[in-house]
Design a protein around this motif. Structure first.
Motif, short mmCIF file in Angstrom:
data_model
loop_
_atom_site.label_atom_id
_atom_site.label_comp_id
_atom_site.label_asym_id
_atom_site.label_seq_id
_atom_site.Cartn_x
_atom_site.Cartn_y
_atom_site.Cartn_z
N LEU A 100 0.81 -1.22 0.00
CA LEU A 100 0.00 0.00 0.00
C LEU A 100 0.85 1.27 0.00
O LEU A 100 0.32 2.36 -0.10
N ASN A 101 2.17 1.14 0.12
CA ASN A 101 3.04 2.29 -0.01
C ASN A 101 3.01 2.80 -1.45
O ASN A 101 2.68 2.04 -2.37
N PRO A 102 3.34 4.07 -1.68
CA PRO A 102 3.27 4.61 -3.05
C PRO A 102 4.18 3.84 -4.01
O PRO A 102 5.32 3.53 -3.68
N HIS A 103 3.67 3.55 -5.22
CA HIS A 103 4.44 2.85 -6.25
C HIS A 103 5.10 3.90 -7.16
O HIS A 103 4.65 4.12 -8.30
N TYR A 104 6.14 4.54 -6.69
CA TYR A 104 6.80 5.57 -7.49
C TYR A 104 7.53 4.93 -8.66
O TYR A 104 8.27 3.96 -8.50
N SER A 105 7.35 5.49 -9.84
CA SER A 105 7.97 4.94 -11.03
C SER A 105 9.32 5.59 -11.29
O SER A 105 9.64 6.66 -10.77
N ALA A 106 10.12 4.91 -12.12
CA ALA A 106 11.39 5.49 -12.54
C ALA A 106 11.16 6.83 -13.24
O ALA A 106 11.95 7.77 -13.08
N GLN A 107 10.06 6.92 -13.99
CA GLN A 107 9.74 8.17 -14.68
C GLN A 107 9.48 9.30 -13.68
O GLN A 107 9.91 10.44 -13.88
N TRP A 108 8.75 8.98 -12.59
CA TRP A 108 8.48 9.98 -11.55
C TRP A 108 9.79 10.47 -10.93
O TRP A 108 9.99 11.68 -10.75
N MET A 109 10.69 9.55 -10.62
CA MET A 109 11.96 9.94 -10.02
C MET A 109 12.81 10.77 -10.99
O MET A 109 13.40 11.79 -10.60
N GLN A 110 12.86 10.34 -12.24
CA GLN A 110 13.67 11.03 -13.22
C GLN A 110 13.13 12.44 -13.49
O GLN A 110 13.90 13.40 -13.59
N ARG A 111 11.83 12.54 -13.57
CA ARG A 111 11.23 13.86 -13.81
C ARG A 111 11.43 14.75 -12.59
O ARG A 111 11.69 15.95 -12.71
N GLY A 112 11.34 14.17 -11.39
CA GLY A 112 11.57 14.95 -10.18
C GLY A 112 12.98 15.50 -10.11
O GLY A 112 13.21 16.66 -9.74
N GLN A 113 13.97 14.67 -10.46
CA GLN A 113 15.36 15.12 -10.48
C GLN A 113 15.53 16.25 -11.51
O GLN A 113 16.19 17.27 -11.24
N HIS A 114 14.92 16.10 -12.66
CA HIS A 114 15.07 17.08 -13.73
C HIS A 114 14.37 18.40 -13.40
O HIS A 114 14.89 19.48 -13.70
#
Length: 379
Positions: free
Chosen positions: A243-257
């Motif tokens: 039930l924890n958030p399923h953060y995607s690689a895309q979410w992480m990459q966009r957040g870094q950018h």
């Protein structure tokens, strides 16, 4: 003061001067970056500040993530923990009670809810310079725009947000305890008290002698982000709770950018990333929504210890407070973390009597039973 909804933001051109909140809401509107979060998003513009706002209707999937669903937070998690016990003879009475609470929350439509400053993280951070004088106007805007929704704020604690929480109480918001979080106060820099703890010093030595290279997010490849998503899933979804958030690689990459996430990774001499973390920060507080490591590696590798000490180092360098969320309580206490009860503040005075009653009962039960248990058991 105004609300801008997803379709309005998507119809506007982007600008370099757009706030991080504006970029974040737009990112969420453009794609499903967090697999198990079902919500509409909007941007609250107060004139001086901008905040992401989540809007749920109470008709979303039953496993909707707790970052937008109080029903999941207060009953779904209990169901998951009972499953993990694996002792039906012991857990069946608790299971029946949980089912009763779940039905009550569902009848009260607790998930028909608008949450301000909701970044869809386990811990939301609030700007230190946010004027509480905005709160009456925000309350009126939300009551007028969402007459059949509860609305409020998550992730408040009295160390970082006491004035905000007290002011919300004067405006009629209900205080709903959620969990116990652990804070490391790094405002004294190199003199921060937690640096003197024995376990903290051991971790510092482990990091100095570690063969791992600390890689900044700006140096990560597309394949690295996929690996970090896998490591996060190993810890937060496989080991802890789906039930924890399923953060995607895309979410992480966009957040870094785009500047709303800052990643670090531990790369082995063989070139493999074995651990990673992601910081979310403002001018006073830092949090770590992303922590992951290869859980198949032996405990003596100390990957969680290494990642924790990277967090503490960053906290000291920034002279900020680290909100290290909940869980691993004894581990964090041994390194000098201080516990704080975290609350949601929810406004329900405009709703029907039945729905108000359930929210009030939830508040009283959690204050009367939940908070004392969390403190006594050091959860």
């Amino acid at each position: 003061m105004k609300l801008l909804f997803e379709d309005q933001l998507l119809n506007q051109p982007t600008h370099p001067e757009d706030s991080i909140a504006h970029r974040y809401v737009r990112a969420c509107a453009e794609g499903a970056l967090i697999a198990n979060v079902c919500t509409r998003m909007a941007l609250l513009d107060t004139g001086a500040q901008q905040f992401p706002v989540s809007i749920t209707e109470g008709i979303e999937p039953g496993d909707n993530c707790y970052v937008v669903s109080p029903q999941t937070a207060y009953s779904g998690y209990a169901r998951e923990e009972l499953k993990r016990l694996g002792k039906p003879w012991l857990t069946w009475p608790l299971k029946l009670m949980t089912q009763g609470v779940d039905r009550l929350l569902s009848a009260a439509k607790v998930d028909k809810l608008v949450q301000v400053n909701n970044w869809l993280l386990s811990t939301n951070l609030y700007p230190a310079d946010w004027s509480v004088s905005d709160l009456p106007a925000i309350t009126e805007l939300l009551r007028r725009t969402f007459p059949d929704h509860g609305f409020g704020f998550r992730s408040l604690n009295d160390f970082s947000n006491q004035e905000l929480r007290q002011h919300l109480e004067t405006l009629g918001y209900l205080s709903i305890p959620s969990r116990q979080v652990y804070l490391f106060d790094g405002r004294a820099g190199a003199q921060a008290p937690f640096l003197k703890h024995h376990n903290t010093r051991l971790d510092a030595t482990l990091l100095r002698r570690s063969p791992y290279e600390v890689v900044p997010g700006t140096a990560l490849s597309d394949a690295d982000y996929q690996r970090i998503e896998h490591l996060y899933n190993l810890l937060y979804l496989d080991k802890y709770c789906t039930l924890n958030p399923h953060y995607s690689a895309q979410w992480m990459q966009r957040g870094q950018h785009e500047g709303w996430l800052e990643l670090r990774a531990l790369r082995s001499p063989e070139g493999r990333i074995d651990g990673a973390l992601g910081w979310f920060a403002n001018s006073t507080v830092i949090s770590t929504p992303i922590v992951g490591y290869d859980t198949s590696m032996p405990q003596r590798a100390g990957l969680y210890r290494l990642l924790t000490h990277l967090c503490l180092q960053e906290t000291v360098e920034r002279r900020q407070v680290l909100n290290f969320s909940s869980g691993a309580a004894e581990f964090k206490r041994l390194r000098g973390a201080q516990p704080q009860i975290e609350y949601s503040m929810i406004h329900v005075a405009h709703l029907s009597m039945g729905r108000r009653l359930v929210w009030t009962m939830l508040s009283r039960l959690l204050h009367g039973i939940g908070v004392p248990m969390m403190r006594k058991l050091k959860l």
